[in-house]
Design a protein around this motif. Structure first.
Motif, PDB file in Angstrom:
ATOM      1  N   ASP A 104      -5.847  -7.846  10.538  1.00 62.24           N
ATOM      2  CA  ASP A 104      -6.469  -7.789  11.819  1.00 62.24           C
ATOM      3  C   ASP A 104      -5.774  -8.708  12.760  1.00 62.24           C
ATOM      4  O   ASP A 104      -6.131  -8.933  13.819  1.00 62.24           O
ATOM      5  N   HIS A 105      -4.723  -9.507  12.256  1.00 59.90           N
ATOM      6  CA  HIS A 105      -3.871 -10.100  13.154  1.00 59.90           C
ATOM      7  C   HIS A 105      -2.482  -9.791  12.617  1.00 59.90           C
ATOM      8  O   HIS A 105      -1.822 -10.845  11.613  1.00 59.90           O
ATOM      9  N   ASP A 106      -1.765  -9.376  13.254  1.00 63.78           N
ATOM     10  CA  ASP A 106      -0.424  -8.841  13.113  1.00 63.78           C
ATOM     11  C   ASP A 106       0.679 -10.243  12.834  1.00 63.78           C
ATOM     12  O   ASP A 106       1.481 -10.078  11.778  1.00 63.78           O
ATOM     13  N   HIS A 107       0.334 -10.955  13.643  1.00 59.59           N
ATOM     14  CA  HIS A 107       1.333 -12.180  13.697  1.00 59.59           C
ATOM     15  C   HIS A 107       0.698 -13.519  12.834  1.00 59.59           C
ATOM     16  O   HIS A 107       1.326 -14.403  13.170  1.00 59.59           O
ATOM     17  N   ALA A 108      -0.284 -13.401  12.047  1.00 61.64           N
ATOM     18  CA  ALA A 108      -0.941 -14.487  11.573  1.00 61.64           C
ATOM     19  C   ALA A 108       0.070 -15.132  10.488  1.00 61.64           C
ATOM     20  O   ALA A 108       0.611 -14.225  10.107  1.00 61.64           O
ATOM     21  N   PRO A 109      -0.077 -16.397  10.374  1.00 61.69           N
ATOM     22  CA  PRO A 109       0.968 -16.835   8.987  1.00 61.69           C
ATOM     23  C   PRO A 109       0.549 -16.179   7.921  1.00 61.69           C
ATOM     24  O   PRO A 109      -0.643 -15.998   7.572  1.00 61.69           O
ATOM     25  N   LEU A 110       1.527 -15.990   7.001  1.00 67.66           N
ATOM     26  CA  LEU A 110       1.242 -15.177   5.550  1.00 67.66           C
ATOM     27  C   LEU A 110       0.583 -16.184   4.878  1.00 67.66           C
ATOM     28  O   LEU A 110       0.690 -17.686   4.897  1.00 67.66           O
ATOM     29  N   PRO A 111      -0.302 -15.782   3.820  1.00 64.37           N
ATOM     30  CA  PRO A 111      -0.948 -16.541   2.549  1.00 64.37           C
ATOM     31  C   PRO A 111       0.035 -17.779   2.165  1.00 64.37           C
ATOM     32  O   PRO A 111       1.289 -17.050   1.840  1.00 64.37           O
ATOM     33  N   GLU A 112      -0.337 -18.872   1.475  1.00 62.65           N
ATOM     34  CA  GLU A 112       0.427 -19.649   0.944  1.00 62.65           C
ATOM     35  C   GLU A 112       0.551 -19.356  -0.527  1.00 62.65           C
ATOM     36  O   GLU A 112      -0.533 -19.136  -1.200  1.00 62.65           O
ATOM     37  N   ARG A 158      -2.985 -11.196  -3.583  1.00 59.49           N
ATOM     38  CA  ARG A 158      -4.319 -10.630  -3.337  1.00 59.49           C
ATOM     39  C   ARG A 158      -4.242 -10.091  -1.985  1.00 59.49           C
ATOM     40  O   ARG A 158      -4.691  -8.918  -1.742  1.00 59.49           O
ATOM     41  N   ARG A 159      -3.644 -10.472  -1.125  1.00 56.80           N
ATOM     42  CA  ARG A 159      -3.460  -9.757   0.368  1.00 56.80           C
ATOM     43  C   ARG A 159      -2.781  -8.548   0.261  1.00 56.80           C
ATOM     44  O   ARG A 159      -3.070  -7.511   0.806  1.00 56.80           O
ATOM     45  N   VAL A 160      -1.495  -8.630  -0.571  1.00 58.61           N
ATOM     46  CA  VAL A 160      -0.953  -7.378  -0.693  1.00 58.61           C
ATOM     47  C   VAL A 160      -1.964  -6.138  -1.150  1.00 58.61           C
ATOM     48  O   VAL A 160      -1.982  -4.937  -1.013  1.00 58.61           O
ATOM     49  N   MET A 161      -2.492  -6.562  -2.429  1.00 54.38           N
ATOM     50  CA  MET A 161      -3.574  -5.509  -3.081  1.00 54.38           C
ATOM     51  C   MET A 161      -4.684  -5.389  -2.179  1.00 54.38           C
ATOM     52  O   MET A 161      -4.712  -4.025  -1.926  1.00 54.38           O
ATOM     53  N   ASP A 162      -5.082  -5.895  -1.324  1.00 57.14           N
ATOM     54  CA  ASP A 162      -6.352  -5.752  -0.444  1.00 57.14           C
ATOM     55  C   ASP A 162      -5.852  -4.756   0.407  1.00 57.14           C
ATOM     56  O   ASP A 162      -6.395  -3.936   0.836  1.00 57.14           O
ATOM     57  N   LEU A 170       6.736 -13.321  -0.277  1.00 52.57           N
ATOM     58  CA  LEU A 170       7.162 -13.590  -1.505  1.00 52.57           C
ATOM     59  C   LEU A 170       7.198 -12.281  -2.636  1.00 52.57           C
ATOM     60  O   LEU A 170       7.685 -11.975  -3.841  1.00 52.57           O
ATOM     61  N   VAL A 171       6.044 -11.316  -2.151  1.00 52.30           N
ATOM     62  CA  VAL A 171       5.896 -10.187  -2.891  1.00 52.30           C
ATOM     63  C   VAL A 171       5.793  -8.989  -1.943  1.00 52.30           C
ATOM     64  O   VAL A 171       4.775  -9.215  -0.970  1.00 52.30           O
ATOM     65  N   GLU A 172       5.965  -7.662  -2.670  1.00 50.29           N
ATOM     66  CA  GLU A 172       5.557  -6.541  -1.877  1.00 50.29           C
ATOM     67  C   GLU A 172       5.454  -5.384  -2.959  1.00 50.29           C
ATOM     68  O   GLU A 172       5.899  -5.589  -4.077  1.00 50.29           O
ATOM     69  N   ILE A 173       4.401  -4.710  -2.494  1.00 55.89           N
ATOM     70  CA  ILE A 173       3.915  -3.862  -3.828  1.00 55.89           C
ATOM     71  C   ILE A 173       3.623  -2.349  -3.246  1.00 55.89           C
ATOM     72  O   ILE A 173       3.323  -2.091  -1.988  1.00 55.89           O
TER      73      ILE A 173
END
Length: 128
Positions: A37-45, A52-56, A118-121
Motif C-alpha cells: 500500500d506504500h511503496d516507500h514505507a520503511p521495511l519491517p525490522e 512474513r511481508r515477503v510471503m504475504d 534481508l530476504v527475497e523469495i
C-alpha cells in the motif's frame, strides 16, 4: 506466454512483471518485504517480519492469479545474512504451508538484495 501484473501486489522494484505464465506454469518474480500500500514505507525490522511481508506479498500475487500456496511447486529463498537468519526465516516460512505440503526449495546466501532487504523469495506454481 502471459505476463501478469497484479493490482493488489507491491509495485515491482525493477523492470519486470509480477509473474509469467506458460502452459499452466507460473513463475512468480521474487518479492521484497515492501508494503503493497506504500511503496516507500520503511521495511519491517528483522528477518522474521520481512519474511512474513515477503510471503504475504507472494500470496497477493497468487490470489491475483486465482491461486493459493497449495499451487506452489518450488521456492527459492535469498538471504543476505545466511548463517544468522536461516533458522528464523525457516520458522516463519514453514508456518505458511500445511504440514507435509512444503514445496521443493533452494535457499542461498547473497551479498545484497534490492531496497536493502534481508530476504527475497520467489515461487514456481502450477495451475490445477
Amino acid at each position: 506466454m502471459t505476463f501478469h501484473m497484479v493490482e493488489a501486489a507491491p509495485t515491482p522494484v525493477g523492470p519486470f512483471c509480477h509473474a509469467t505464465e506458460t502452459d499452466g506454469w507460473i513463475f512468480l518474480t521474487g518479492q521484497m518485504p515492501t508494503d503493497p500500500d506504500h511503496d516507500h514505507a520503511p521495511l519491517p525490522e528483522g528477518v522474521e517480519a520481512q519474511t512474513r511481508r515477503v510471503m504475504d506479498n507472494l500470496i497477493l500475487v497468487l490470489k491475483g492469479l486465482g491461486l493459493t500456496l497449495e499451487n506452489v511447486a518450488s521456492a527459492r529463498v535469498f538471504l543476505t545474512h545466511f548463517e544468522r537468519d536461516f533458522d528464523a526465516m525457516n520458522e516463519v516460512y514453514k508456518a505458511y504451508f500445511a504440514p507435509g505440503k512444503l514445496p521443493a526449495r533452494t535457499c542461498v546466501g547473497v551479498t545484497a538484495l534490492a531496497v536493502g532487504a534481508l530476504v527475497e523469495i520467489d515461487f514456481v506454481a502450477r495451475r490445477p
